[in-house]
Design a protein around this motif. Structure first.
Motif, mmCIF file in Angstrom:
data_model
loop_
_atom_site.group_PDB
_atom_site.id
_atom_site.type_symbol
_atom_site.label_atom_id
_atom_site.label_comp_id
_atom_site.label_asym_id
_atom_site.label_seq_id
_atom_site.Cartn_x
_atom_site.Cartn_y
_atom_site.Cartn_z
ATOM 1 N N THR A 1 0.824 -1.212 0.000
ATOM 2 C CA THR A 1 0.000 0.000 0.000
ATOM 3 C C THR A 1 0.857 1.261 0.000
ATOM 4 O OG1 THR A 1 -1.712 -1.203 1.234
ATOM 5 C CG2 THR A 1 -1.865 1.195 1.207
ATOM 6 N N ALA A 2 1.924 1.253 0.806
ATOM 7 C CA ALA A 2 2.809 2.420 0.876
ATOM 8 C C ALA A 2 3.502 2.673 -0.460
ATOM 9 C CB ALA A 2 3.835 2.223 1.984
ATOM 10 N N LEU A 3 3.959 1.621 -1.123
ATOM 11 C CA LEU A 3 4.612 1.793 -2.420
ATOM 12 C C LEU A 3 3.628 2.283 -3.475
ATOM 13 C CD1 LEU A 3 6.998 -1.294 -2.613
ATOM 14 C CD2 LEU A 3 7.631 1.108 -2.375
ATOM 15 N N GLY B 1 12.677 2.955 7.551
ATOM 16 C CA GLY B 1 11.246 3.166 7.697
ATOM 17 C C GLY B 1 10.478 1.861 7.732
ATOM 18 N N VAL B 2 10.906 0.905 6.903
ATOM 19 C CA VAL B 2 10.263 -0.413 6.907
ATOM 20 C C VAL B 2 10.477 -1.099 8.252
ATOM 21 C CG1 VAL B 2 10.256 -2.698 5.840
ATOM 22 C CG2 VAL B 2 10.457 -0.663 4.411
ATOM 23 N N ILE B 3 11.711 -1.038 8.757
ATOM 24 C CA ILE B 3 12.005 -1.667 10.051
ATOM 25 C C ILE B 3 11.251 -0.958 11.179
ATOM 26 C CG2 ILE B 3 13.827 -2.164 11.711
ATOM 27 C CD1 ILE B 3 15.756 -2.371 9.358
ATOM 28 N N GLY B 4 11.285 0.372 11.158
ATOM 29 C CA GLY B 4 10.597 1.109 12.204
ATOM 30 C C GLY B 4 9.103 0.891 12.194
ATOM 31 N N GLY B 5 8.490 0.914 11.006
ATOM 32 C CA GLY B 5 7.054 0.668 10.912
ATOM 33 C C GLY B 5 6.682 -0.730 11.356
ATOM 34 N N THR B 6 7.514 -1.707 11.011
ATOM 35 C CA THR B 6 7.242 -3.087 11.412
ATOM 36 C C THR B 6 7.288 -3.244 12.923
ATOM 37 O OG1 THR B 6 8.156 -3.929 9.330
ATOM 38 C CG2 THR B 6 8.008 -5.473 11.176
ATOM 39 N N LEU C 1 13.547 1.499 -2.050
ATOM 40 C CA LEU C 1 13.584 0.505 -0.981
ATOM 41 C C LEU C 1 14.855 0.591 -0.134
ATOM 42 C CD1 LEU C 1 11.967 -2.618 -2.685
ATOM 43 C CD2 LEU C 1 10.958 -1.070 -1.011
ATOM 44 N N PRO C 2 16.056 0.721 -0.735
ATOM 45 C CA PRO C 2 17.239 0.896 0.127
ATOM 46 C C PRO C 2 17.170 2.160 0.981
ATOM 47 C CG PRO C 2 17.900 0.228 -2.074
ATOM 48 C CD PRO C 2 16.444 0.538 -2.151
ATOM 49 N N TYR C 3 16.661 3.246 0.392
ATOM 50 C CA TYR C 3 16.564 4.487 1.160
ATOM 51 C C TYR C 3 15.572 4.352 2.315
ATOM 52 C CZ TYR C 3 16.050 9.434 2.218
ATOM 53 O OH TYR C 3 16.032 10.646 2.861
ATOM 54 N N GLY C 4 14.471 3.612 2.086
ATOM 55 C CA GLY C 4 13.436 3.490 3.115
ATOM 56 C C GLY C 4 13.575 2.286 4.005
ATOM 57 N N MET D 1 6.053 3.799 6.619
ATOM 58 C CA MET D 1 6.741 3.414 5.389
ATOM 59 C C MET D 1 6.514 4.445 4.286
ATOM 60 S SD MET D 1 5.988 -0.679 5.207
ATOM 61 C CE MET D 1 6.463 -1.794 6.525
ATOM 62 N N ARG D 2 5.282 4.919 4.152
ATOM 63 C CA ARG D 2 4.962 5.869 3.084
ATOM 64 C C ARG D 2 5.748 7.165 3.237
ATOM 65 N NH1 ARG D 2 0.051 7.112 4.498
ATOM 66 N NH2 ARG D 2 0.608 9.175 5.256
ATOM 67 N N GLU D 3 5.836 7.675 4.465
ATOM 68 C CA GLU D 3 6.571 8.911 4.682
ATOM 69 C C GLU D 3 8.050 8.743 4.346
ATOM 70 O OE1 GLU D 3 5.531 11.893 5.377
ATOM 71 O OE2 GLU D 3 3.434 11.247 5.369
#
Length: 345
Positions: free
Chosen positions: A115-117, A252-257, A246-249, A215-217
């Motif tokens: 959804t974020a992507l 964000g993926v880890i934090g959101g999870t 994806l590498p830049y975020g 993730m979206r932010e």
């Protein structure tokens, strides 16, 4: 630097007053009062947060000391919950809490990531605003609404999926269902209701909005120059996302999870309305019966004795410490993979 020739009477640069531009760009040796005040406010805010967390931990430890003094280390290994007879522990509820949280995250993370992507990379501008509003509104839906939906609507439609998974994947221990015969079409579906799997689905939908927002932010802040450079070199849209976004975020993926996992571990009302509480270690997520620390506290809080309240506080202390450990691990992982660490500025 100009050289002063003796006898010519030209002034030296060392005695010249700096111009307005030079004065503005010159480094300042002192900190302005406003900066001092702002720094003190930030330090004070951080100290207040740490103090509150410390006070919560001290309060829980003090209230739980009576029960922990009686149970000692058996508190972590006992599944039964009979505090009035001094036979109690959190082995069953802690296992159920972890299984519900992991089930929820396994469902929520792919959904939130996709959804974020889509919102940040593919959705048209007009549709993007609508989707962002809808996702944010999902986070504002009360837990009891999700619980009612899961108990009275979702559960009846998911038992078929649970039966199918148990039929074809029962060779995996967590998908095994005791006493179920997949070959019997007339077997009642009650063995698949009120399970960890159903509770995990409901909790997954509850944590998806906040996970998706983080993730979206992060994805939206990926450098535009690197996006355009990847596309200019012939990369496809997905290639650009895989190489840049994806590498830049990653953080964000880890934090959101981990943020979603923290909420999933502490979810109370929705889980309490769906599960059928059992005080035994239940490793089979499709089977009827589950439990969690928060559901235990909600179930026994109203009828607990003074010693029972101390035992429930001890269970809450265990959940508090487990959440702190999860967040600490998440912070450590995110610190090693800051946004943009894999890309050049």
């Amino acid at each position: 630097m100009s050289v002063v020739v003796p006898g010519l009477g030209q002034p030296s640069d060392s005695g010249r007053e700096p111009g307005p531009d030079e004065a503005r760009l010159a480094p300042r040796g002192r900190i302005e009062p406003v900066d001092r005040l702002f720094r003190a406010a930030l330090r004070g805010s951080g100290a207040v947060v740490l103090a509150i967390m410390l006070l919560v931990g001290v309060f829980l430890t003090y209230r739980a000391s009576q029960a922990l003094g009686v149970a000692k280390w058996s508190f972590l290994t006992t599944s039964a919950w009979e505090p009035d007879s001094h036979h109690f522990g959190i082995a069953a509820v802690l296992t159920g809490t972890v299984l519900i949280g992991l089930t929820a995250i396994c469902i929520a993370v792919p959904l939130a990531l996709g959804t974020a992507l889509y919102i940040s990379e593919y959705a048209p501008r007009k549709l993007k605003r609508t989707l962002v509003s809808l996702v944010d509104l999902m986070a504002a839906v009360p837990s009891v609404v999700f619980g009612l939906w899961g108990a009275f609507l979702l559960q009846g439609h998911v038992t078929g999926l649970s039966r199918w998974i148990a039929t074809y994947f029962s060779w995996i221990p967590i998908f095994e269902v005791d006493g179920a015969d997949p070959g019997d079409p007339l077997q009642t579906a009650t063995v698949y209701t009120s399970s960890t799997f159903i509770a995990g689905i409901v909790v997954a939908l509850m944590v998806t909005p906040i996970t998706c927002s983080v993730m979206r932010e992060t994805f939206s802040q990926a450098p535009a120059g690197e996006r355009e450079g990847a596309l200019a070199l012939g990369a496809t849209k997905w290639g650009m996302i895989r190489a840049v976004v994806l590498p830049y975020g990653r953080s964000g993926v880890i934090g959101g999870t981990m943020l979603g996992l923290g909420r999933a571990l502490g979810e109370t009302i929705a889980v309490f309305m769906i599960i059928s509480p059992v005080f035994a270690v239940q490793p089979h997520i499709l089977q009827n019966g589950a439990n969690s620390v928060s559901a235990l506290i909600a179930l026994r809080y109203g009828s607990a004795s003074e010693f029972g309240m101390s035992a429930l506080t001890a269970a809450g202390l265990a959940l508090f410490l487990m959440t702190l450990v999860v967040n600490f691990i998440a912070s450590s992982i995110a610190a090693r993979s800051r946004s943009g660490a894999g890309t050049e500025a």
